[in-house]
Structures are given as C-alpha cells and as structure tokens.
Design a protein around this motif. Structure first.
Motif, short mmCIF file in Angstrom:
data_model
loop_
_atom_site.label_atom_id
_atom_site.label_comp_id
_atom_site.label_asym_id
_atom_site.label_seq_id
_atom_site.Cartn_x
_atom_site.Cartn_y
_atom_site.Cartn_z
N TRP A 145 8.54 -3.54 -0.46
CA TRP A 145 7.58 -3.15 0.58
C TRP A 145 8.28 -3.02 1.92
N SER A 146 9.14 -3.97 2.25
CA SER A 146 9.87 -3.95 3.52
C SER A 146 10.77 -2.72 3.62
N ARG A 147 11.40 -2.38 2.52
CA ARG A 147 12.29 -1.21 2.53
C ARG A 147 11.49 0.08 2.78
N LEU A 148 10.36 0.21 2.13
CA LEU A 148 9.51 1.39 2.33
C LEU A 148 8.98 1.43 3.77
N GLN A 149 8.61 0.28 4.27
CA GLN A 149 8.09 0.21 5.63
C GLN A 149 9.15 0.58 6.66
N ALA A 150 10.37 0.07 6.46
CA ALA A 150 11.46 0.37 7.39
C ALA A 150 11.77 1.86 7.39
N TYR A 169 -6.01 7.72 5.42
CA TYR A 169 -4.80 8.53 5.26
C TYR A 169 -4.93 9.39 4.00
N ARG A 170 -4.92 10.70 4.18
CA ARG A 170 -5.21 11.58 3.04
C ARG A 170 -4.22 11.41 1.89
N PRO A 171 -2.91 11.32 2.12
CA PRO A 171 -2.02 11.11 0.97
C PRO A 171 -2.36 9.85 0.17
N LEU A 172 -2.84 8.79 0.84
CA LEU A 172 -3.24 7.60 0.11
C LEU A 172 -4.50 7.87 -0.71
N ARG A 173 -5.43 8.59 -0.14
CA ARG A 173 -6.65 8.91 -0.88
C ARG A 173 -6.33 9.75 -2.11
N ALA A 369 0.31 4.36 4.85
CA ALA A 369 1.43 5.22 4.47
C ALA A 369 2.42 4.47 3.58
N VAL A 370 2.67 3.19 3.91
CA VAL A 370 3.57 2.38 3.08
C VAL A 370 2.98 2.22 1.68
N LEU A 371 1.70 1.94 1.63
CA LEU A 371 1.03 1.77 0.33
C LEU A 371 1.10 3.06 -0.49
N THR A 372 0.98 4.18 0.18
CA THR A 372 1.09 5.47 -0.53
C THR A 372 2.44 5.60 -1.21
N GLU A 373 3.51 5.29 -0.46
CA GLU A 373 4.85 5.36 -1.04
C GLU A 373 4.99 4.36 -2.18
N ILE A 375 2.70 3.33 -4.22
CA ILE A 375 2.01 3.84 -5.40
C ILE A 375 2.79 5.00 -6.03
N LEU A 376 3.19 5.96 -5.20
CA LEU A 376 3.84 7.17 -5.72
C LEU A 376 5.19 6.85 -6.36
#
Length: 495
Positions: A145-150, A169-173, A369-373, A375-376
């Motif tokens: 999570w920290s890496r994606l956030q950074a 955030y549309r990409p998360l939706r 946005a972090v959560l989107t990454e 998940i993807l």
C-alpha cells in the motif's frame, strides 16, 4: 473596577514565568473583567502607553490586546476620545425570561440524542480477543500500500487533492463494479456505484433520500445495533421483524402495513449468521415490487465463507430496481480506511451523486486512487484469499477450544462465514453480566441481548470474533472467558 487600579488587578494575576504569551494572558483577564462586570460598561480604559508602563510590558502588546478587544466587541474606540468598555449585556426583551427553576437547569442533549446514547453499542476497546467484526490489521500488506501511495504522490494531480466528484473517483468505481459482478453477482455499471465512508454513511444517505420522518422501516430481530441507531436517529419508526433459520420471516401483521424501507443482511445475518433462502429472497423482492418498498442489502462480510463459495447477492436477483446494495472495504482491508460503497438503481444515480456531495462534501481521492491501483494490480483478491485461509484456521481453533471445555453443551451458530460466530448460552444466563465481567478481565465479547429491540424475547449468547486474535492467543484467552462463563452459570444453577 476603576481603571486606576486596573494595572494592579492585572499584575496580581499575570504569570510572567508561564509559557503562555503575555498578550494572551492580558487579553483573557480583561475579557473576564468585562464579562463579569468588574469593568463596567462605559468605563474608559487607560491609554496603551500608560497601561504598558504600569504593567512593565511592551506597548505593542497592549495595542494588540486593545485591537482584539475592539474586534470582538468588548470595547469601543474613538480617535481622539479614547477606548471605552462596551455594553455587552443582552437588551431588555431580546431574551425571554426563564422561570427561576428552569434557569437553574443545565442544558442537555435532546430526547433523540439521549435515546441514541442510551442504546449505543460501541465498545471502548476495538481490538483483541474476542472483538467481533474486526479483521487482523497486522496482516494488512502495508508495504504494498505504501509503495502504491508513494508512486501516486510523486505525480499527484490537483484533481486528487480536491473534493471528490459526486459518487467518487471514477476509476475506483469502475474497478469495484468489475469486482462486485464477479465476486458477488451484483448487477451494476460504474455510474451506479457511490463511494462513501462506510456502511453507516451509506445507510444514512439512503434514509435521507428515500424516507421521510416517521416512515416505517423493517429491521431484522436481532440486528446490528449501529445500523439500527442510524435509522432511529433519522426519525424512522422501526418495526422488528423476526428471523428464523431461513432468514427474515415477516408475519401477516408485518405485511399488512408495508414499510417504506427494509434493512436486511441476507448473505450472513447479523448477528446470528443464517443465510436467507432463495424462496425467502424471492418473496421479499416480490413484496418490495408490489408495495414499492426500498430494500437496503447490507453485505458486510460475505467475502469470508469457509467450505463453500461466497453466496450471490440479493441485488443480483432484483429486476424491479428496489434494492440498494451497501458494502465496506474495512473488513477486507482495515477499518481505519473508512471506505465503503453503495450500488443504487439507475434511476437514483443522479439523486445519490448529488446527495452525497451536498451532505458530506466527500474527499479522500488520493486514498481512492491508491485503492484503485491495489485492486487493479490484483492485491485485493490475493489478500482476501490469504485472509480467508487464516481466519478459517482461527475459527477452527476457537471452536476446538469451546468443544474441549464445554463439549456439546454450548452450541456454536453462524460460523460458516464472516469474522465472528455466536456462542449460545442457556436462556437463564445473563449474557450482559458475563460480557461485563469478561471485559474487566481483558476479554472483549458482546452479549447477544444487545442486538434485540425486544429484549424479553432475546436469545442469550456471546458474540465471539476470532479474526483479529493471533493463533497462539486464542486458547488462553478463551480459557479466561470460559472460567467466567462457568462461574456465572454455576451461580445461577445454585440460585
């Protein structure tokens, strides 16, 4: 107070060795003197130069004090005339006179607030054995999570640092809609998803937009106290509907007066754990279609099933657009994330997107946005799969500890899914007292009686959460709880 002795009065109360600035001390003392009448309205204050000399402080300090007093209405200042204490007393007739006995009463919260506080189920402890409904946050992949956030902060767009657009955030939706279609058989498009701070906010938004004060709402009996509090504090009239082994089981009397809204947990009833059968689901959906009843489906922990695949959602069977599906990412990831979602029928999308923006001014776009990454990149699926295995082990360890101590004398129910199950107690047991004694001994458990609106007909038992308890701590903690249970049951049998 005569201004001649004002300097002496202030000097006696100033603490020149204190860390608090001299400006702040002088200001607060003069405000106090004016509000209490020690400096009467119309009193002319000494000049800033005179008061500064008398107090032995900088003139600028006194000037700042006078400026602040003027800005806040304590004094009035006229060029060439001086600075005078203002009359701040309420005007005659501006405030209705209270009877003497009423004036002595302290201000209190409202009746609605008193009811909410009296029925609150929130625990002072939110972690450890055997706190229900809490995942093991120590196992969260924080480095990932920290890496994606950074990575996102390095190229942070201004769009991620402002308020969220209606719905989130549309990409998360889009990522969530793909996940829910596969994992939960939810029928939805990205635009139907509204990002919220969790199930409480999702329910609150739905209630505000779909009901009016006094409307009837069905709730399962028993049900989650937090959701019940949200409904009650919104002014709805709650109708407790019993559940049996097939789920929600409304009586003819219940159905004779259809509610405006029904809140259900069909995939893992909270707290008892049964699954609503297909026949009951179809009957509820048909009833909702005929009588225009909104159904809120709270799907709070269905990702965690043991020995079978997660069940399909009620929303996936809904062809009339009556179901609002709500879920949370807190149990899959960590509760402090405070992120949930709701799936609303297409005809409600615009209203809910406007409503969430108008009422809550949503943000946390960077976290979204972090959560989107997350998940993807497949991390959500792999994390849930790993935790399902770990929680399954802990579930077995706790059940084995119960069997070793009590055999089959105390039944376990609702253990097929989720992060908790219920340890049934004899109907003569005082589960509230047992839970209180356990908490005093450092073990958290919730009494089943607290989840009922009609406590006289409540089953007796304890909610035991196992997800956040390390494997090696399950047996010793249950041993402490078991000793308390045995002591309580023995004393009642003797009595």
């Amino acid at each position: 107070m005569d201004t001649i002795i004002l300097a002496d009065w202030l000097s006696a109360r100033l603490d020149r060795s204190a860390a608090e600035p001299m400006y702040r001390q002088v200001l607060e003392l003069m405000q106090q003197a004016i509000l209490t009448g020690q400096l009467a309205p119309g009193t002319k204050l000494p000049s800033s130069r005179t008061l500064a000399i008398d107090l032995g402080i900088a003139r600028n300090t006194v000037l700042h004090v006078y400026d602040q007093l003027t800005a806040e209405g304590y004094v009035t200042s006229t060029t060439g005339s001086g600075t005078y204490v203002a009359d701040t007393a309420p005007r005659e007739g501006a405030v209705a006179k209270a009877r003497p006995e009423e004036a002595k009463k302290p201000c209190t919260i409202s009746r609605r607030g008193e009811r909410l506080i009296a029925q609150a189920g929130v625990s002072p402890k939110q972690w450890g054995a055997f706190m229900p409904g809490v995942p093991d946050v120590a196992e969260f992949p924080s480095r990932t999570w920290s890496r994606l956030q950074a990575r996102l902060w390095k190229r942070a767009s201004p769009d991620l640092l402002t308020y969220a657009p209606g719905g989130g955030y549309r990409p998360l939706r889009r990522a969530l809609s793909d996940y829910l279609r596969v994992a939960r058989s939810v029928k939805c498009q990205p635009d139907q998803i509204i990002i919220t701070t969790g199930i409480h906010q999702s329910i609150d938004l739905a209630v505000r937009l779909l009901t009016d004060f006094g409307d009837r709402a069905w709730v399962e009996e028993p049900c989650y106290w937090g959701a019940r509090s949200v409904l009650q504090s919104s002014g709805l009239t709650l109708v407790p509907v019993p559940v049996d082994e097939e789920g929600l089981n409304p009586t003819e009397r219940d159905m004779a007066t259809p509610p405006r809204l029904a809140l259900v947990t069909p995939s893992h009833q909270y707290p008892l754990g049964m699954v609503m059968t297909l026949a009951r689901r179809r009957a509820l959906l048909e009833f909702a279609r005929q009588h225009k009843v909104w159904i809120i489906e709270d799907d709070y922990d269905s990702e965690f099933r043991y020995g079978s695949r997660p069940l399909s959602s009620l929303q996936g069977l809904d062809d009339a657009g009556q179901v609002i599906y709500v879920g949370s990412l807190g149990k899959m990831l960590y509760p402090g994330l405070r992120m949930g979602y709701m799936v609303v029928p297409e005809n409600l999308v615009d209203s809910f997107r406007t409503g969430v923006a108008e009422l809550y001014r949503e943000g946390q776009l960077m976290q979204q946005a972090v959560l989107t990454e997350f998940i993807l990149d497949g991390h959500l699926t792999s994390h849930v799969r790993r935790m399902r295995g770990l929680y399954g082990e802990r579930r077995e360890l706790l059940i084995n500890a119960i069997r070793a101590r009590f055999g089959d004398s105390l039944a376990v129910r609702g253990d097929e899914a989720g992060l908790h199950f219920v340890l049934e107690l004899p109907q003569y047991a005082d589960d509230s007292a047992i839970a209180a004694d356990a908490l005093a001994a450092g073990v958290v458990t919730r009494p089943l009686v607290n989840y009922y609106m009609n406590r006289d007909e409540a089953l007796r038992g304890l909610m035991l959460g196992y997800a956040c308890v390390p494997n090696g701590e399950i047996a010793p903690n249950f041993a402490r709880l078991a000793a308390i249970i045995e002591r309580a049951l023995t004393s009642l049998e003797i009595a």
